[in-house]
Design a protein around this motif. Structure first.
Motif, short mmCIF file in Angstrom:
data_model
loop_
_atom_site.label_atom_id
_atom_site.label_comp_id
_atom_site.label_asym_id
_atom_site.label_seq_id
_atom_site.Cartn_x
_atom_site.Cartn_y
_atom_site.Cartn_z
N GLU A 284 4.03 -1.06 63.01
CA GLU A 284 4.75 -1.28 61.76
C GLU A 284 4.05 -2.31 60.88
N ALA A 285 3.63 -3.40 61.51
CA ALA A 285 3.00 -4.48 60.74
C ALA A 285 1.68 -4.01 60.12
N ALA A 286 0.95 -3.18 60.82
CA ALA A 286 -0.38 -2.78 60.37
C ALA A 286 -0.37 -1.94 59.09
N VAL A 287 0.78 -1.37 58.75
CA VAL A 287 0.84 -0.57 57.52
C VAL A 287 1.51 -1.32 56.37
N LYS A 288 1.81 -2.60 56.58
CA LYS A 288 2.38 -3.40 55.49
C LYS A 288 1.30 -3.66 54.43
N GLU A 289 1.66 -3.45 53.18
CA GLU A 289 0.68 -3.52 52.10
C GLU A 289 0.05 -4.91 51.99
N ASP A 290 0.85 -5.96 52.19
CA ASP A 290 0.28 -7.30 52.05
C ASP A 290 -0.76 -7.58 53.13
N LEU A 291 -0.54 -7.04 54.35
CA LEU A 291 -1.52 -7.24 55.41
C LEU A 291 -2.76 -6.37 55.20
N ILE A 292 -2.58 -5.18 54.65
CA ILE A 292 -3.74 -4.35 54.33
C ILE A 292 -4.61 -5.03 53.27
N GLN A 293 -3.95 -5.61 52.26
CA GLN A 293 -4.70 -6.32 51.22
C GLN A 293 -5.38 -7.56 51.79
N TYR A 294 -4.72 -8.21 52.75
CA TYR A 294 -5.32 -9.38 53.39
C TYR A 294 -6.58 -8.97 54.17
N ALA A 295 -6.51 -7.81 54.85
CA ALA A 295 -7.68 -7.31 55.56
C ALA A 295 -8.83 -7.02 54.59
N LYS A 296 -8.50 -6.46 53.44
CA LYS A 296 -9.53 -6.15 52.45
C LYS A 296 -10.16 -7.42 51.89
N SER A 297 -9.33 -8.48 51.80
CA SER A 297 -9.88 -9.75 51.30
C SER A 297 -10.91 -10.34 52.27
N LYS A 298 -10.87 -9.88 53.52
CA LYS A 298 -11.83 -10.35 54.53
C LYS A 298 -13.04 -9.41 54.65
N ALA A 386 10.55 -10.19 66.64
CA ALA A 386 9.52 -9.19 66.90
C ALA A 386 8.62 -8.93 65.70
N SER A 387 9.21 -8.73 64.53
CA SER A 387 8.42 -8.41 63.34
C SER A 387 7.51 -9.58 62.96
N GLU A 388 8.06 -10.78 63.02
CA GLU A 388 7.28 -11.98 62.68
C GLU A 388 6.08 -12.14 63.61
N ILE A 389 6.30 -11.94 64.91
CA ILE A 389 5.22 -12.13 65.89
C ILE A 389 4.17 -11.03 65.75
N ALA A 390 4.62 -9.80 65.50
CA ALA A 390 3.66 -8.70 65.31
C ALA A 390 2.77 -8.97 64.10
N GLU A 391 3.35 -9.47 63.02
CA GLU A 391 2.55 -9.78 61.82
C GLU A 391 1.57 -10.92 62.12
N ARG A 392 2.01 -11.89 62.90
CA ARG A 392 1.11 -12.99 63.26
C ARG A 392 -0.09 -12.47 64.04
N ILE A 393 0.15 -11.54 64.96
CA ILE A 393 -0.94 -10.97 65.76
C ILE A 393 -1.92 -10.21 64.87
N ILE A 394 -1.40 -9.43 63.93
CA ILE A 394 -2.27 -8.69 63.02
C ILE A 394 -3.11 -9.66 62.18
N ARG A 395 -2.52 -10.75 61.75
CA ARG A 395 -3.27 -11.74 60.97
C ARG A 395 -4.38 -12.38 61.80
N ILE A 396 -4.11 -12.63 63.07
CA ILE A 396 -5.15 -13.18 63.96
C ILE A 396 -6.33 -12.21 64.03
N ALA A 397 -6.02 -10.92 64.16
CA ALA A 397 -7.07 -9.91 64.22
C ALA A 397 -7.86 -9.86 62.92
N ILE A 398 -7.15 -9.91 61.80
CA ILE A 398 -7.83 -9.87 60.49
C ILE A 398 -8.75 -11.08 60.32
N ASP A 399 -8.24 -12.24 60.67
CA ASP A 399 -9.04 -13.47 60.55
C ASP A 399 -10.30 -13.41 61.42
#
Length: 643
Positions: A284-298, A386-399
């Motif tokens: 669910e977190a991986a398809v959030k638009e803000d996280l996709i844009q964050y990945a693109k910023s990297k 759950a949602s908060e922690i999943a987003e944190r994990i995705i951000r760690i991967a993006i970073d």
């Protein structure tokens, strides 16, 4: 060591060349370093259950014949075997406990990050337990069902737990009760086969295998079978049923499988393990638009979540997420140099991953309080966040994406299309809501019978070789193959789950599958989803009003490695279904234990084990069993069949 002797998978072969060239530590090199492995351990005749040991028995009638306490080979082998069953049943049943508690807490309004996605399935479960009231809300139904489930873990009376009457076929219940009575009358032993509660049966094993307790191989194995039944018809069943309620029923869909599903231009996140409570949220977190844009910023194109092992099975069957591989692929995936994070929960995860990841940029992130690993990052998972922690994990991967060493990236351009996402419900749906068409096809010989094949991978066996080739041989004998776990991923990677594979067959099964629009090998999910196979066998048995021990169904665990597999095989046997094993289980140090598991079990409970290293012979034995059972049911032998 040549890569083709380690795996028949072409993607694995590519990665093994890189591993060999660079001298990376891996499961095959560690197996070589262990050789020769302990012969006493392989035969099951060593005991370390107290500080007077460790003791070992000479299985060839010479000294030492007894452990320090006086235990002989029969007792030691029997105790070791059922301790494996207890561990395997505990792993599966503890998995089932988590969605049971989660369902309860959702119903009570304590957790809002999850919802009931399949209310109709919830209603069907409530009807099985006779607690459905049409005036109840879904939350009220969920409370009742969750209460029954959790009671099955800890109730203290001697009656069989609620799932026995609710799910187990009637004739099998009668059969097991008659065995209990016969053993008591003939031997004077009080024994039980119908499980009382899930936790109790494992604790019973730990108690009776303590020094100075049970030393009779018959009563030891009977308790092992009872414990296994508490898994298959209890803990694993709750895992499957409630995960379907919470995350959705599997749906027939096409996915891609193998390391080629990794994307060089994306942040690659692998979810590995067995419990989908976290991995569903990672998706669910991986398809959030803000996280996709964050990945693109990297500098990445996006976020690519793929599965591994049974967590992969859970996601592919419900969400259509591609799967990168089965158990022996987890080290290979890191070696691609293109994985930003491997997110793990429990079971079948190698503690070597952290050390290997240090050679690359990959972060291995553990999440469970029950599973910590050396050289890994830990992000504790909580269901109420759950949602908060999943987003944190995705951000760690993006970073971590900018840390990727491009010169180390090698993704095999290998993946296969597979039709997956089958369950009892959608199989019955394509059959018109009843098992009758499947049964009629078996009666008419359009399908000879059903073979159920389950994981794992084992480096002692060439990866996927037995899974793939046994399946091919069974299909040639017109046997429908249904399975779970690492077998499912092996077959998906092989291309045999693609609908086009039907064109290569020349048996009546081909036309049946084309008419139903299903492949000839049905992916039934993760290893806990072996309970689906039990439920299907029960539906067929009840429809025919026969015992499951008469059905033309046979099982195989051809590359088994874990204690969970021992529990799975044992609950199939206790349900009346013969099971093939390879590699050799650690029981051959006791002729009496071997006899109980083979000839004795066949006579008592219809199900039994047999061991065979040759694929052709295994397929022929499985065909013989099916033909023998067809004869028992009064079904003709089709003119294409022979033994």
């Amino acid at each position: 060591m040549l890569e083709e002797k380690r795996s028949v998978d072409k993607a694995a072969g590519e990665m093994l060349k890189i591993i060999d060239k660079n001298g990376y530590d891996n499961i095959w090199s560690r197996l070589e370093a262990q050789k020769p492995q302990c012969g006493y351990g392989e035969l099951g005749v060593c005991c370390r259950n107290c500080s007077m040991g460790p003791c070992r028995i000479n299985p060839y009638g010479e000294e030492p014949k007894y452990g320090v306490c006086g235990a002989d080979a029969d007792a030691i082998v029997g105790r070791n075997l059922i301790r494996m069953i207890a561990a395997g049943a505990s792993a599966h049943s503890d998995h089932g406990r988590k969605p049971s508690i989660l369902l309860k807490e959702i119903a009570e309004g304590k957790i809002s990050d999850y919802q009931i996605k399949e209310p109709e399935k919830l209603i069907e479960i409530a009807k099985r337990f006779n607690v459905y009231d049409k005036n109840d809300s879904y939350e009220e139904i969920a409370k009742k069902v969750a209460h029954i489930a959790l009671e099955c873990y800890g109730r203290q009376d001697e009656d069989p737990m609620a799932t026995v009457d609710a799910y187990m076929p009637k004739k099998r219940i009668e059969k097991l009760k008659s065995i209990e009575k016969a053993v008591e009358e003939n031997y004077g032993y009080k024994v039980g086969l119908l499980p009382r509660n899930i936790d109790r049966e494992s604790i019973d094993i730990l108690h009776r295998t303590h020094m100075g307790c049970d030393h009779d191989p018959l009563t030891l194995i009977i308790q092992g079978l009872r414990c296994a039944l508490s898994d298959g018809w209890g803990g694993s069943l709750f895992a499957t049923e409630f995960q379907d309620v919470l995350f959705g029923l599997p749906k027939k869909r096409e996915i891609y499988a193998n390391l080629g599903v990794l994307d060089e231009g994306s942040v690659n996140v692998i979810v590995n393990g067995h419990e989908p409570i976290l991995s569903e949220k990672v998706v669910e977190a991986a398809v959030k638009e803000d996280l996709i844009q964050y990945a693109k910023s990297k500098g990445a194109n996006g976020i690519n979540v793929v599965g591994m092992c049974c967590t992969g099975n859970e996601l592919l069957e419900r969400q259509g997420i591609p799967v990168a591989g089965n158990e022996l692929h987890q080290e290979l995936a890191i070696t691609t140099g293109a994985v930003e994070a491997i997110v793990v929960d429990v079971q079948c995860i190698y503690p070597s991953l952290g050390k290997l990841a240090d050679c690359f940029h990959t972060k291995v992130i553990s999440t469970s309080e029950q599973a910590h690993f050396p050289n890994c990052m830990h992000v504790q998972f909580y269901e109420d966040r759950a949602s908060e922690i999943a987003e944190r994990i995705i951000r760690i991967a993006i970073d971590n994406y900018p840390s990727r060493a491009k010169e180390k990236v090698h993704i095999p351009n290998i993946k296969e299309k597979a039709t997956v996402g089958f369950s009892v419900e959608n199989l019955l749906e394509v059959l018109g809501g009843t098992p009758a068409p499947l049964i009629d096809a078996i009666k008419d010989g359009k399908i000879l019978g059903i073979a159920s094949i389950v994981g794992c991978n084992n480096p002692k066996v060439t990866q996927d070789y037995f899974h793939i080739n046994l399946t091919k041989k069974l299909l040639e004998k017109n046997i429908l193959v249904i399975g779970t776990g690492c077998w499912g991923i092996a077959l998906a990677k092989s291309g045999m789950m693609d609908m086009s594979y039907l064109d290569s067959l020349d048996v009546p099964l081909k036309e049946v599958c084309k008419a139903l629009n299903i492949p000839p090998v049905l992916h039934f999910g993760s290893c806990v989803d072996c309970s689906r196979l039990l439920v299907l066998s029960g539906i067929i048995a009840d429809y025919l009003d026969v015992d499951t021990g008469m059905l033309p169904i046979v099982g195989s665990a051809p590359e088994w490695s874990t204690e969970k597999a021992v529990s799975i095989g044992s609950y199939f046997v206790a349900t009346g279904i013969p099971v093939h094993l390879w590699p050799i289980p650690p029981v051959f140090g006791s002729a009496n234990v071997v006899n109980i598991l083979t000839e004795g079990a066949k006579e008592l409970i219809d199900g039994y084990f047999f061991v065979e290293p040759d694929v052709d012979k295994t397929a022929s034995i499985m065909e013989e069993i099916i033909l023998e059972r067809r004869k028992t049911l009064g079904l003709k032998t089709p003119n294409y069949a022979g033994v």
